[in-house]
Motif scaffolding. Sequence first.
Motif, PDB file in Angstrom:
ATOM      1  N   TYR A   1       0.673  -1.138  -0.024  1.00  0.00           N
ATOM      2  CA  TYR A   1      -0.087  -0.037  -0.018  1.00  0.00           C
ATOM      3  C   TYR A   1       0.937   1.232   0.015  1.00  0.00           C
ATOM      4  O   TYR A   1       1.705   1.447   0.811  1.00  0.00           O
ATOM      5  N   PHE A   2       0.730   2.248  -0.872  1.00  0.00           N
ATOM      6  CA  PHE A   2       1.407   3.255  -1.136  1.00  0.00           C
ATOM      7  C   PHE A   2       2.810   3.060  -1.537  1.00  0.00           C
ATOM      8  O   PHE A   2       3.421   3.926  -1.052  1.00  0.00           O
ATOM      9  N   GLY A   3       3.244   1.891  -1.527  1.00  0.00           N
ATOM     10  CA  GLY A   3       4.852   1.496  -1.684  1.00  0.00           C
ATOM     11  C   GLY A   3       5.125   2.279  -3.055  1.00  0.00           C
ATOM     12  O   GLY A   3       4.622   2.499  -3.769  1.00  0.00           O
TER      13      GLY A   3
ATOM     14  N   PHE B   1      -3.943  -1.778  -7.562  1.00  0.00           N
ATOM     15  CA  PHE B   1      -3.622  -0.278  -7.917  1.00  0.00           C
ATOM     16  C   PHE B   1      -4.577   0.546  -8.190  1.00  0.00           C
ATOM     17  O   PHE B   1      -5.932   0.151  -8.097  1.00  0.00           O
ATOM     18  N   GLU B   2      -4.395   1.883  -7.933  1.00  0.00           N
ATOM     19  CA  GLU B   2      -5.531   2.716  -8.028  1.00  0.00           C
ATOM     20  C   GLU B   2      -5.338   3.956  -9.147  1.00  0.00           C
ATOM     21  O   GLU B   2      -4.213   4.424  -9.102  1.00  0.00           O
ATOM     22  N   LEU B   3      -6.216   4.281  -9.588  1.00  0.00           N
ATOM     23  CA  LEU B   3      -6.237   5.427 -10.608  1.00  0.00           C
ATOM     24  C   LEU B   3      -7.337   6.414 -10.326  1.00  0.00           C
ATOM     25  O   LEU B   3      -8.574   5.740 -10.275  1.00  0.00           O
ATOM     26  N   ALA B   4      -7.408   7.518  -9.980  1.00  0.00           N
ATOM     27  CA  ALA B   4      -8.526   8.490  -9.831  1.00  0.00           C
ATOM     28  C   ALA B   4      -8.452  10.031 -10.429  1.00  0.00           C
ATOM     29  O   ALA B   4      -7.326  10.267 -10.441  1.00  0.00           O
ATOM     30  N   PRO B   5      -9.619  10.325 -11.204  1.00  0.00           N
ATOM     31  CA  PRO B   5      -9.233  11.595 -11.687  1.00  0.00           C
ATOM     32  C   PRO B   5      -9.923  12.837 -10.925  1.00  0.00           C
ATOM     33  O   PRO B   5     -10.218  12.798  -9.599  1.00  0.00           O
ATOM     34  N   ILE B   6      -9.723  13.992 -11.282  1.00  0.00           N
ATOM     35  CA  ILE B   6     -10.268  15.321 -10.532  1.00  0.00           C
ATOM     36  C   ILE B   6     -11.995  14.879 -10.915  1.00  0.00           C
ATOM     37  O   ILE B   6     -12.227  14.529 -11.990  1.00  0.00           O
ATOM     38  N   PHE B   7     -12.754  15.369 -10.021  1.00  0.00           N
ATOM     39  CA  PHE B   7     -14.117  15.408 -10.190  1.00  0.00           C
ATOM     40  C   PHE B   7     -14.699  16.008 -11.271  1.00  0.00           C
ATOM     41  O   PHE B   7     -14.214  17.148 -11.641  1.00  0.00           O
ATOM     42  N   GLU B   8     -15.902  15.686 -11.746  1.00  0.00           N
ATOM     43  CA  GLU B   8     -16.566  16.148 -13.050  1.00  0.00           C
ATOM     44  C   GLU B   8     -18.011  15.969 -12.803  1.00  0.00           C
ATOM     45  O   GLU B   8     -18.566  15.454 -12.192  1.00  0.00           O
ATOM     46  N   GLU B   9     -18.926  16.719 -13.994  1.00  0.00           N
ATOM     47  CA  GLU B   9     -20.305  16.532 -13.957  1.00  0.00           C
ATOM     48  C   GLU B   9     -20.449  15.198 -14.118  1.00  0.00           C
ATOM     49  O   GLU B   9     -19.676  14.333 -14.857  1.00  0.00           O
TER      50      GLU B   9
ATOM     51  N   GLU C   1      -2.292   0.019  -4.243  1.00  0.00           N
ATOM     52  CA  GLU C   1      -3.312  -0.320  -3.240  1.00  0.00           C
ATOM     53  C   GLU C   1      -2.991  -1.107  -2.428  1.00  0.00           C
ATOM     54  O   GLU C   1      -1.631  -1.713  -2.393  1.00  0.00           O
ATOM     55  N   VAL C   2      -3.730  -1.895  -1.536  1.00  0.00           N
ATOM     56  CA  VAL C   2      -3.577  -2.583  -0.350  1.00  0.00           C
ATOM     57  C   VAL C   2      -2.770  -4.058  -0.646  1.00  0.00           C
ATOM     58  O   VAL C   2      -2.058  -4.624  -0.042  1.00  0.00           O
TER      59      VAL C   2
END
Length: 737
Positions: free
Chosen positions: A254-256, A292-300, A286-287
């Motif tokens: 995680y976060f490694g 793993f994880e991918l996340a964007p900036i929020f949008e409509e 991820e844990v």
Amino acid sequence: MEALRFQVVGEAFKKKPLDVKAPSERPYEYFGKKVFNREKMYKYLPKDVYEKMVDVIDNGSRLDRAVADAVAAGMKQWAVENGVTHYTHWFQPLTEGTAEKHDSFIEHDGKGGMVEEFTGKLLVQQEPDASSFPSGGIRSTFEARGYSAWDPTSPVFIIDDTLCIPTVFISYSGEALDYKAPLKRALHAVNVAATDVCHYFDPAVKKVQSNLGWEQEYFLVDEGLYAARPDLLLTGRTLMGHDSAKNQQMDDHYFGAIPERVAAFMRDLEIQALELGVPCKTRHNEVAPNQFELAPIFEETNLAVDHNMMLMSLMKKVARKHGFRVLLHEKPFAGINGSGKHNNWSLSTDNGILLHAPGKTAEQNLRFATFIVETLMGVYKHNGLLKASIMSATNAHRLGANEAPPAIVSSFLGKQVSELLDHIETADKDFLAMAGKQGLKMDIPEIPELLIDNTDRNRTSPFAFTGNRFEFRAVGSEANCASAMIALNSAVAEALVDFKKRVDARIPEFEKKLAGTDHSAKFHAIIDVLREDIKTCKPIRFDGNGYSDEWVVEAEKRGLDVEKSCPKIFERYLDDASIKMFESLSVMTKKELEARNEVKWETYTKKIQIEARVLGDLSMNHIIPVATSYQSQLLKNVENMVSVFPVDKAEKLNARNIKIIEEIAERTSAIEKGVEELVNARKLANKIDDEHDKAIAYHDTVEPKLDEIRYQIDKLELIVDDALWPLPKYRELLFIR
């Protein structure tokens, strides 16, 4: 078999990262490069057409055919300049994926040659086959006609040589056969309802937008190892496999540091996603190992859903280029964390106010409390429906597994917001007053503008308040976010409509009571209704451990939905309250809801059916032959011992082998019996015509057999010679080199 398995594993560990060449520009310079966004519209459309398109996108104005023709011409010019030769209406049927049929621009020129054409008619509407997609009986095989219609609010984009046009998908008779159509209706409903409530506090508000920021979790597996696991290939998860001695227990993944090959994949994915306008922001380990994880900036929300569907498709394509396969199944490996897709949801006004964020004045905080409470009212009233919106045969493996929210919907607010609501509920009725130019005065403790640092997080809460938004954490990693967003935005819209109706009815009463004073009848009415709703929705508020057995008992006492059977959870869509809500908001009709549930039950049955067939095949054709082959080797060894050593010594030396021989016999016998029972249970369930009853039969009689057979296979894996075991093991699958 031995040579094949170890060759595949060896090749996987030898792989080197691809050299991914980033564009010479900075990310902000190539962001949206392959999207026909406002910048491109301004460049390629006449000024009056551009202004009409902006009006359509921002205000929902109707698009006439002349404008559509001009837009199509501009789109085609831009597309051709970017090497495009085909176009497609890109839509989201009830398969959880996307669909597209490519047509080229070419047409006969009437002189024996060809020309490239793309008109407004082709842009706005097409007629794909509606009988070959899940429809829940709305469409029969001989009733093939359906329509896809352009959604101008979601920009057109380019994939390879194809212009992709986001569309809704409806049947010939008008029913929605996709996720986008009801989502857009739900977003319209919450916009209207929330705007009306906002007018109590700010009459200048013209529009309320629903926002979504999803967090996409996923696993990566080497392509060769993936191909050597028929269960992964056909079902998306491992139907057998004993825990690796080391998995996630050291919390070191995680976060490694991101493995080099994975980092190369991530760079490639982000570059292509950014070019498609997906605002990628975060990436990390991820844990679980290989997660793993991918996340964007929020949008409509509508655009965010489209971007997530685009990204999931893109991930699979890019992963193969790097020698990986992406696993989006919620629980591909037993014994370690599964993958979710947390949906961070909020509402905001056209003048930039986040309605779930506290303000600096008493009036702003009353607005904040109003939208918090009415969101909770919607979630409380439809907690079973919200659970149904995120439930699936795959996500059922993850929910409640001490790593994800439990299969009970509740909401964590944190200490400060909870105290605010408790104070509104219990404070003296005269704690609100208007004091001349000073404005609204409330005897409510000051709420900080931002609560992000003052509110702890509760990982066990399916619907947690996180400072200025709610995080719907129970959504599955391979799901279409639209399913959860349709239910959530509809539930909140209904709550806001009801809230305004009751406030409006009480304002005249307070005007009479407060005549001759400087007190505000409107705000007294708002507080009066809020007090009622705070009491009503209190059962949905829970800040404790959602994983505990005690919470299940407590939740049932509170009247929350605690059902665990996936097919039965789907029934919530057809509750009277659900049908009434969806129909009153014009989101979905009863017929559409019934059809969608037929699809859900049928899909559930088919997924369990496929898993049962795969496990039966692997058991009889892979595991048992290998186990009995090893057993034969041990028997031969026993015979040799007897021929070489005296009887007494041979018995001692053979004790271990005989024990293993007996265990193999017992476990292979149990597997054969389990497979036979599995087949018989499946045959009985298949005779049931009703999709609802069939799905329940598969859940109750077929699915439990999978775990029983797996238990025996996983025990065999520990005793059969490692060199003989036919499938890559967890220790080989879960650690990228």
